[in-house]
Design a protein around this motif. Sequence first.
Motif, PDB file in Angstrom:
ATOM      1  N   ALA A  39       0.859  -1.184   0.000  1.00  0.00           N
ATOM      2  CA  ALA A  39       0.000   0.000   0.000  1.00  0.00           C
ATOM      3  C   ALA A  39       0.895   1.233   0.000  1.00  0.00           C
ATOM      4  N   GLY A  40       0.808   2.030  -1.036  1.00  0.00           N
ATOM      5  CA  GLY A  40       1.681   3.183  -1.171  1.00  0.00           C
ATOM      6  C   GLY A  40       1.526   4.190  -0.040  1.00  0.00           C
ATOM      7  N   HIS A  41       2.659   4.853   0.283  1.00  0.00           N
ATOM      8  CA  HIS A  41       2.689   5.944   1.264  1.00  0.00           C
ATOM      9  C   HIS A  41       2.369   5.429   2.678  1.00  0.00           C
ATOM     10  N   GLY A  42       1.856   6.271   3.559  1.00  0.00           N
ATOM     11  CA  GLY A  42       1.581   5.858   4.929  1.00  0.00           C
ATOM     12  C   GLY A  42       2.286   6.727   5.948  1.00  0.00           C
ATOM     13  N   GLY A  43       1.719   6.792   7.148  1.00  0.00           N
ATOM     14  CA  GLY A  43       2.296   7.604   8.217  1.00  0.00           C
ATOM     15  C   GLY A  43       2.329   9.069   7.860  1.00  0.00           C
ATOM     16  N   HIS A  44       3.503   9.693   8.054  1.00  0.00           N
ATOM     17  CA  HIS A  44       3.601  11.129   7.760  1.00  0.00           C
ATOM     18  C   HIS A  44       3.639  11.414   6.262  1.00  0.00           C
ATOM     19  N   ASP A  45       3.653  10.363   5.444  1.00  0.00           N
ATOM     20  CA  ASP A  45       3.577  10.516   3.986  1.00  0.00           C
ATOM     21  C   ASP A  45       2.163  10.180   3.546  1.00  0.00           C
ATOM     22  N   SER A  46       1.349  11.213   3.347  1.00  0.00           N
ATOM     23  CA  SER A  46      -0.073  10.997   3.025  1.00  0.00           C
ATOM     24  C   SER A  46      -0.310  10.687   1.556  1.00  0.00           C
ATOM     25  N   GLY A  47       0.718  10.851   0.702  1.00  0.00           N
ATOM     26  CA  GLY A  47       0.470  10.727  -0.727  1.00  0.00           C
ATOM     27  C   GLY A  47      -0.268  11.949  -1.214  1.00  0.00           C
ATOM     28  N   ASN A  48      -0.959  11.814  -2.335  1.00  0.00           N
ATOM     29  CA  ASN A  48      -1.677  12.997  -2.827  1.00  0.00           C
ATOM     30  C   ASN A  48      -3.011  13.153  -2.114  1.00  0.00           C
ATOM     31  N   LEU A  49      -3.505  14.381  -2.104  1.00  0.00           N
ATOM     32  CA  LEU A  49      -4.720  14.727  -1.367  1.00  0.00           C
ATOM     33  C   LEU A  49      -5.770  15.299  -2.303  1.00  0.00           C
ATOM     34  N   GLY A  50      -5.862  14.747  -3.509  1.00  0.00           N
ATOM     35  CA  GLY A  50      -6.818  15.259  -4.485  1.00  0.00           C
ATOM     36  C   GLY A  50      -8.242  15.225  -3.990  1.00  0.00           C
ATOM     37  N   SER A  51      -8.955  16.316  -4.154  1.00  0.00           N
ATOM     38  CA  SER A  51     -10.370  16.456  -3.764  1.00  0.00           C
ATOM     39  C   SER A  51     -10.595  16.166  -2.283  1.00  0.00           C
ATOM     40  N   GLY A  52      -9.540  16.286  -1.485  1.00  0.00           N
ATOM     41  CA  GLY A  52      -9.673  16.092  -0.050  1.00  0.00           C
ATOM     42  C   GLY A  52      -9.530  14.665   0.418  1.00  0.00           C
ATOM     43  N   TYR A  53      -9.289  13.717  -0.486  1.00  0.00           N
ATOM     44  CA  TYR A  53      -9.123  12.314  -0.119  1.00  0.00           C
ATOM     45  C   TYR A  53      -7.647  12.019   0.119  1.00  0.00           C
ATOM     46  N   LYS A  54      -7.359  11.058   0.988  1.00  0.00           N
ATOM     47  CA  LYS A  54      -5.981  10.702   1.287  1.00  0.00           C
ATOM     48  C   LYS A  54      -5.588   9.428   0.547  1.00  0.00           C
ATOM     49  N   GLU A  55      -4.583   9.548  -0.293  1.00  0.00           N
ATOM     50  CA  GLU A  55      -4.108   8.398  -1.063  1.00  0.00           C
ATOM     51  C   GLU A  55      -3.688   7.252  -0.147  1.00  0.00           C
ATOM     52  N   LYS A  56      -2.988   7.568   0.941  1.00  0.00           N
ATOM     53  CA  LYS A  56      -2.466   6.509   1.811  1.00  0.00           C
ATOM     54  C   LYS A  56      -3.587   5.650   2.390  1.00  0.00           C
ATOM     55  N   GLU A  57      -4.744   6.250   2.679  1.00  0.00           N
ATOM     56  CA  GLU A  57      -5.862   5.518   3.265  1.00  0.00           C
ATOM     57  C   GLU A  57      -6.559   4.643   2.234  1.00  0.00           C
ATOM     58  N   ILE A  58      -6.778   5.197   1.052  1.00  0.00           N
ATOM     59  CA  ILE A  58      -7.459   4.442  -0.001  1.00  0.00           C
ATOM     60  C   ILE A  58      -6.601   3.273  -0.461  1.00  0.00           C
ATOM     61  N   ALA A  59      -5.316   3.525  -0.656  1.00  0.00           N
ATOM     62  CA  ALA A  59      -4.411   2.454  -1.094  1.00  0.00           C
ATOM     63  C   ALA A  59      -4.393   1.315  -0.080  1.00  0.00           C
ATOM     64  N   LEU A  60      -4.367   1.638   1.207  1.00  0.00           N
ATOM     65  CA  LEU A  60      -4.329   0.611   2.245  1.00  0.00           C
ATOM     66  C   LEU A  60      -5.620  -0.210   2.254  1.00  0.00           C
ATOM     67  N   LYS A  61      -6.752   0.448   2.123  1.00  0.00           N
ATOM     68  CA  LYS A  61      -8.026  -0.280   2.128  1.00  0.00           C
ATOM     69  C   LYS A  61      -8.122  -1.238   0.944  1.00  0.00           C
ATOM     70  N   ILE A  62      -7.665  -0.802  -0.218  1.00  0.00           N
ATOM     71  CA  ILE A  62      -7.691  -1.679  -1.400  1.00  0.00           C
ATOM     72  C   ILE A  62      -6.755  -2.861  -1.198  1.00  0.00           C
TER      73      ILE A  62
END
Length: 372
Positions: A39-62
Amino acid sequence: MKTKVRYFILYTVLIFTCFLTHATSFEKEKDKFVVVLDAGHGGHDSGNLGSGYKEKEIALKIVLAVGKELEKNDDIQVIYTRKSDKFVTLRGRAKIANDAGADLFVSVHCNAHNSSAHGTETFVLGLHANQRNFEIAKKENEVIFLEADYQKHYEGFDPNSPESMIGITLMQEEYLEQSIRLARLIEDSFKFKRKRNSRGVKQAGFWVLHNTYMPSVLIETGFLTYKKEGAYLNSKNGQDKMSNSIVEAILDYKKNLDQNIGENIYNDTGIEKNTDIEVSPLVYEGTVFKVQIAASSRDLEPKSYNFNGLTDLSKEKVGTLYKYYYGNTSDLNEIRRLEVIAKQKGYTTSFVVAFQDGKQVNLSEVLKSSAN
């Protein structure tokens, strides 16, 4: 000067290789097919924040959803680079996969762009074919700057430098074809089964893909900056569908390996055959690459009607055998593309050979040299 820079980068990469392959944190379970999910990114690295969503959270859930389904198969072992919101270095992710002796490495991300761009993309390792691919790789590689000691561990590698990308592409040629097969299965599943907009299979210089020594892909599941797509990826329904596509592709890939028919992986009806991968030239001056498609005691004319419609054919008599070749180029990326075409045409045991001064030479020795 550029040649010296390339040699320096390649030397640095070899040091990374030695470091990574001596670690033994994970052990492969006997007779299990090991898939490392990243799962890309994580912790203090949130990844991109397009439209207010956090890449690190979505990637982890998938990734967790993919792993949950794969773990239902007794012959598959799943290993995660992270299962929670924690930061893992790029070298740490690669180390986990290498220590496990993994059969596949699958990294999941979400894309971003300052336009209306949308759709899925699955990347394999290679030189960026255009500025867009370079920018994607640059964005993902720049996570090294979040590591306190990045100068020590990534000495000589600069994510902002196109020349640095050259040095990280030569070491994983052995796995490129298999990586492309998996990437195509993933994109085909997104496109045909989930009706997502697929932007195709592409190549770019991702550090983490270079340093994993097995077939590896990096999936951009969509653009969070595209409002509709961002909402889809942030929803449970969207995450379930995307994870299902990834699971199906991995299982199809493994099934074909188990049946020893991996070369015919794209002959299923309803699946588009596509060999148009974006690649930049990787030219070896003084070397000619060909795909050897057959060897026989029969003397056939190198014409398309004798070889399932293939063109640009040649032959050579070696002893009592005639060897038949497809393609003629100094561009390694182009000959790899032609190799895939040959296998789709039915020449499942075909392989790339190299010639210098009209004589066949060892391919691995050629690949150790510096491409121009």
